[in-house]
Design a protein around this motif. Structure first.
Motif, short mmCIF file in Angstrom:
data_model
loop_
_atom_site.label_atom_id
_atom_site.label_comp_id
_atom_site.label_asym_id
_atom_site.label_seq_id
_atom_site.Cartn_x
_atom_site.Cartn_y
_atom_site.Cartn_z
N SER A 13 61.68 76.90 50.18
CA SER A 13 62.38 78.11 50.48
C SER A 13 61.45 79.46 50.46
CB SER A 13 63.14 78.22 49.44
OG SER A 13 62.59 78.63 48.20
N PRO A 14 61.68 80.35 51.46
CA PRO A 14 61.03 81.65 51.65
C PRO A 14 60.96 82.50 50.37
CG PRO A 14 62.71 81.11 53.27
CD PRO A 14 62.88 80.31 52.31
N THR A 15 61.87 82.20 49.46
CA THR A 15 61.68 82.89 48.30
C THR A 15 61.21 82.00 47.04
OG1 THR A 15 63.35 84.49 48.85
CG2 THR A 15 62.80 84.37 46.54
N LEU A 16 60.06 82.30 46.36
CA LEU A 16 59.51 81.46 45.39
C LEU A 16 60.35 81.67 44.12
CD1 LEU A 16 55.53 82.21 45.59
CD2 LEU A 16 56.90 80.14 46.50
N ASP A 18 61.34 82.25 40.17
CA ASP A 18 60.65 83.15 39.17
C ASP A 18 59.65 82.60 38.29
OD1 ASP A 18 62.55 84.88 40.24
OD2 ASP A 18 64.05 84.59 38.78
#
Length: 407
Positions: A13-16, A18
């Protein structure tokens, strides 16, 4: 023998997430001068220079094996910076089981771009098996045949316990009985250009202009001859291997993205065995030409497919049999490991050092380019260090000035 296999957690996904740690950064600082002897490397020098302690380039908490990375859930990239009053040391640690030199070069270029505010392109993530891609690319290309008896004579298998024990014992023997030490040499650019020009001219004359060699071929030949020039004239057989980056073989469409493939994409190439004693009567030009021919053959899809298929099945490791001497040449210049200023607007990179943290792989000569010349890292015996130093003196004496061979 059961071989361990590991998987890499790579979010798509583009967002890693946390909890996804991209790298580990550590640093130390001192107002004193660096406890490192900074070498004086000029275009007209050829010499050995001091190998500093690795503690200045990595934190003691940094994992050294894939197993440690997995157990600690540690990131694959670790950065360590030591700052003194006169210089900084930047250390980058990655597991070789994941990155080869080209992959590490991509990491360094990304870091350099971030430090200088330049744009850089993230390499495309490839989930494909390289061997399957190669088979698809080869299509109906016939698989080449290899002189298997010679290959099996000089290699062992990681799948055979006795071969592993023999390899590990040879590493202990080289380090603690033969007093192998790690170090570096430097060959200035002016010397190298004149020297390589001379050997290339000899190859052209001997082949009638039909064959050629590269700078890497000449340095590989020189390394072999220099390293064993003081060796007792016994009957030991020399197994010379070179590591070939096969991204360029696989780069034509439809798999051009592999030119930026960051993980291991190297194949071992074995040259025909010859005796250590024969090195004295083998010319540099002839040895460089043998090295070039071996690489040229390996670039054929059929040969490469056979090599990788065999490697995948056999899991080769250095054989280290009695009566044999082994040496592996790794030309890492293409990887661009030294092409960075770490964001500095002035000054230069004063030195380059490379360590295998487990230090079980002696006699691997790794060449890299550094500002005014080329550097080579190797772990070898005292008699071979003495031989290298003597040959470096000859290079500096014969090629530091023009003497009829313009740079």
């Amino acid at each position: 023998m059961q071989l361990a296999k590991w998987a890499i957690r790579a979010p798509s996904s583009p967002t890693l997430p946390d909890d996804y740690q991209l790298y580990n950064f550590t640093s130390v600082q001192s107002d004193k001068a660096a406890p490192i002897s900074l070498p004086s490397l000029t275009p007209t020098s050829a010499r050995r220079f001091e190998n500093p302690s690795v503690k200045h380039f990595r934190s003691p908490q940094t994992p050294t094996t894939i197993g440690q990375h997995a157990k600690r859930q540690a990131p694959l990239l670790s950065l360590h910076v030591s700052t003194w009053s006169n210089c900084q040391a930047v250390g980058i640690t990655v597991p070789h089981g994941v990155f080869d030199a080209v992959g590490l070069g991509l990491v360094i270029r990304a870091l350099d771009a971030e430090l200088t505010g330049e744009n850089w392109e993230v390499p495309e993530l490839s989930e494909s098996n390289l061997l399957e891609l190669l088979r698809n690319a080869a299509g109906n290309v016939p698989i080449a045949t290899t002189n298997t008896p010679d290959r099996l004579q000089f290699t062992g298998s990681a799948k055979r316990p006795w071969d592993v024990v023999r390899f590990l014992w040879s590493a202990v023997h080289e380090r603690y009985w033969q007093w192998c030490t790690r170090g570096d040499i430097f060959v200035g650019r002016a010397i190298l250009e004149r020297f390589v020009k001379k050997v290339k001219e000899e190859v052209g004359e001997e082949s009638g202009g039909k064959e050629w060699v590269s700078t890497g071929d000449v340095l590989a030949a020189w390394t072999v001859k220099a390293l064993f020039s003081l060796e007792p004239k016994g009957c030991d057989s020399l197994l010379l291997g070179t590591l070939y980056d096969f991204r360029s073989t696989l780069s034509p469409p439809p798999i051009s993205s592999l030119s930026q493939y960051p993980h291991n994409a190297i194949a071992p190439i074995l040259l025909p065995p010859f005796s250590v004693a024969s090195l004295a009567t083998t010319s540099l030009s002839n040895l460089a030409l043998q090295h070039r021919r071996a690489i040229t053959q390996q670039r054929q899809l059929g040969s490469l497919l056979e090599n990788l298929t065999w490697s995948e099945t056999f899991k080769p490791i250095p054989g280290r049999r009695s009566g044999t001497v082994g040496l592996v040449i790794s030309n890492q210049v293409r990887a661009g490991l030294t092409r960075t200023r770490w964001g500095a607007e002035e000054g230069q990179v004063a030195g380059w050092w490379e360590w295998g943290l487990e230090d079980v792989m002696d006699h691997i000569a790794a060449w890299n380019e550094l500002d005014d010349g080329w550097v080579m890292s190797i772990m070898t015996r005292p008699i071979r260090w003495k031989a290298l130093e003597g040959e470096l003196e000859k290079l500096e004496k014969d090629f530091s000035e023009c003497k009829g061979v313009p740079a």
